[in-house]
Design an enzyme around this catalytic site. Structure first.
Site, PDB file in Angstrom:
ATOM      1  N   VAL A  14       0.975  -1.129  -0.258  1.00 33.20           N
ATOM      2  CA  VAL A  14       0.135   0.012  -0.078  1.00 33.20           C
ATOM      3  C   VAL A  14       0.914   1.279  -0.100  1.00 33.20           C
ATOM      4  O   VAL A  14       0.432   2.501   0.002  1.00 33.20           O
ATOM      5  CB  VAL A  14      -0.944   0.029   1.232  1.00 33.20           C
ATOM      6  CG1 VAL A  14      -1.918  -0.994   0.896  1.00 33.20           C
ATOM      7  CG2 VAL A  14      -0.236   0.054   2.727  1.00 33.20           C
ATOM      8  N   ASP A  15       2.136   1.129  -0.153  1.00 35.82           N
ATOM      9  CA  ASP A  15       3.117   2.165  -0.173  1.00 35.82           C
ATOM     10  C   ASP A  15       3.296   2.900  -1.266  1.00 35.82           C
ATOM     11  O   ASP A  15       4.073   3.976  -1.260  1.00 35.82           O
ATOM     12  CB  ASP A  15       4.508   1.813   0.654  1.00 35.82           C
ATOM     13  CG  ASP A  15       5.153   0.722   0.006  1.00 35.82           C
ATOM     14  OD1 ASP A  15       4.776   0.300  -1.314  1.00 35.82           O
ATOM     15  OD2 ASP A  15       5.886   0.020   0.424  1.00 35.82           O
ATOM     16  N   HIS A  30      -4.351  -3.898  -2.670  1.00 30.86           N
ATOM     17  CA  HIS A  30      -5.172  -3.630  -1.289  1.00 30.86           C
ATOM     18  C   HIS A  30      -5.105  -2.201  -0.819  1.00 30.86           C
ATOM     19  O   HIS A  30      -5.103  -1.665   0.113  1.00 30.86           O
ATOM     20  CB  HIS A  30      -4.017  -4.380  -0.133  1.00 30.86           C
ATOM     21  CG  HIS A  30      -4.092  -5.700  -0.149  1.00 30.86           C
ATOM     22  ND1 HIS A  30      -3.305  -6.536   0.744  1.00 30.86           N
ATOM     23  CD2 HIS A  30      -5.016  -6.572  -0.692  1.00 30.86           C
ATOM     24  CE1 HIS A  30      -3.495  -7.895   0.626  1.00 30.86           C
ATOM     25  NE2 HIS A  30      -4.658  -7.842  -0.311  1.00 30.86           N
ATOM     26  N   CYS A  38     -14.113   8.431   1.624  1.00 28.76           N
ATOM     27  CA  CYS A  38     -15.259   8.726   2.037  1.00 28.76           C
ATOM     28  C   CYS A  38     -16.188   7.499   2.440  1.00 28.76           C
ATOM     29  O   CYS A  38     -16.162   6.752   1.172  1.00 28.76           O
ATOM     30  CB  CYS A  38     -16.135   9.654   1.574  1.00 28.76           C
ATOM     31  SG  CYS A  38     -17.790   9.829   2.461  1.00 28.76           S
ATOM     32  N   CYS A  41     -19.563   7.909   0.333  1.00 35.19           N
ATOM     33  CA  CYS A  41     -20.064   7.959  -0.967  1.00 35.19           C
ATOM     34  C   CYS A  41     -18.924   7.419  -1.869  1.00 35.19           C
ATOM     35  O   CYS A  41     -18.823   7.376  -3.303  1.00 35.19           O
ATOM     36  CB  CYS A  41     -20.101   9.366  -1.683  1.00 35.19           C
ATOM     37  SG  CYS A  41     -18.805  10.631  -1.436  1.00 35.19           S
ATOM     38  N   CYS A 100     -20.304  14.722  -0.984  1.00 36.36           N
ATOM     39  CA  CYS A 100     -21.479  14.094  -0.244  1.00 36.36           C
ATOM     40  C   CYS A 100     -22.057  15.146   0.858  1.00 36.36           C
ATOM     41  O   CYS A 100     -23.304  14.988   1.455  1.00 36.36           O
ATOM     42  CB  CYS A 100     -21.748  12.722   0.043  1.00 36.36           C
ATOM     43  SG  CYS A 100     -20.883  12.115   1.268  1.00 36.36           S
TER      44      CYS A 100
END
Length: 156
Positions: A14-15, A30, A38, A41, A100
């Protein structure tokens, strides 16, 4: 005639280091730690920008809560960016979602939720909040990422 082949990199990291190193066509299976989403939404935002917004919305809270807590050893920022905080969160304000707002449009949000494999919103007054756009332990990889990864493997 040469056929141009675009190789995809599928990573669980995830880096975003693959992208930073110059890899193209990277699928972050991942998610990415530099993005927040968010949970109402599915709108995404740069994590640094979100942190700036959070700081701007809570300047007085930060000053007040920091007075007695800044120098405590157990509350210092850790290398992974986490920190233990024993102060009060009651006055903390979560910035609204740019898309939203404070309550969101339930029908539109529920359509986006269905597309992203999320549960429907049951309460129209549910406070939108952002979460780092990564798959945490116990979460499922979003369906669209699984389909993209399968397509990349099939195309290889």
């Amino acid at each position: 005639n040469k056929k141009i082949v675009a190789l995809s990199t599928i990573t669980q990291n995830v880096d975003t280091l693959h992208s930073k190193a110059g890899s193209r066509h990277v699928l972050h299976l991942h998610g990415r730690g530099d993005v927040v989403k968010c949970m109402t939404c599915a709108h995404t935002l740069d994590r640094k920008l979100y942190h700036e917004n959070l700081r701007d919305w809570n300047r007085d809270w930060i000053i007040e809560e920091s007075k007695d807590n800044v120098e405590k050893e157990d509350q210092r920022l850790r290398p992974d960016g986490d920190a233990e905080w024993n102060g009060s969160y009651e006055e903390l304000v979560l910035p609204p979602c740019d898309r939203c707002g404070s309550h969101g449009d339930m029908e539109s949000c529920n359509n986006l939720h269905a597309e992203n494999g999320l549960e429907n919103i049951k309460n129209a007054n549910q406070q939108p909040f952002y979460k780092t756009d990564v798959v945490f332990f116990g979460d499922s990889v979003p369906r669209h990422r699984v389909h993209l990864s399968n397509a990349a493997v099939d195309a290889a």
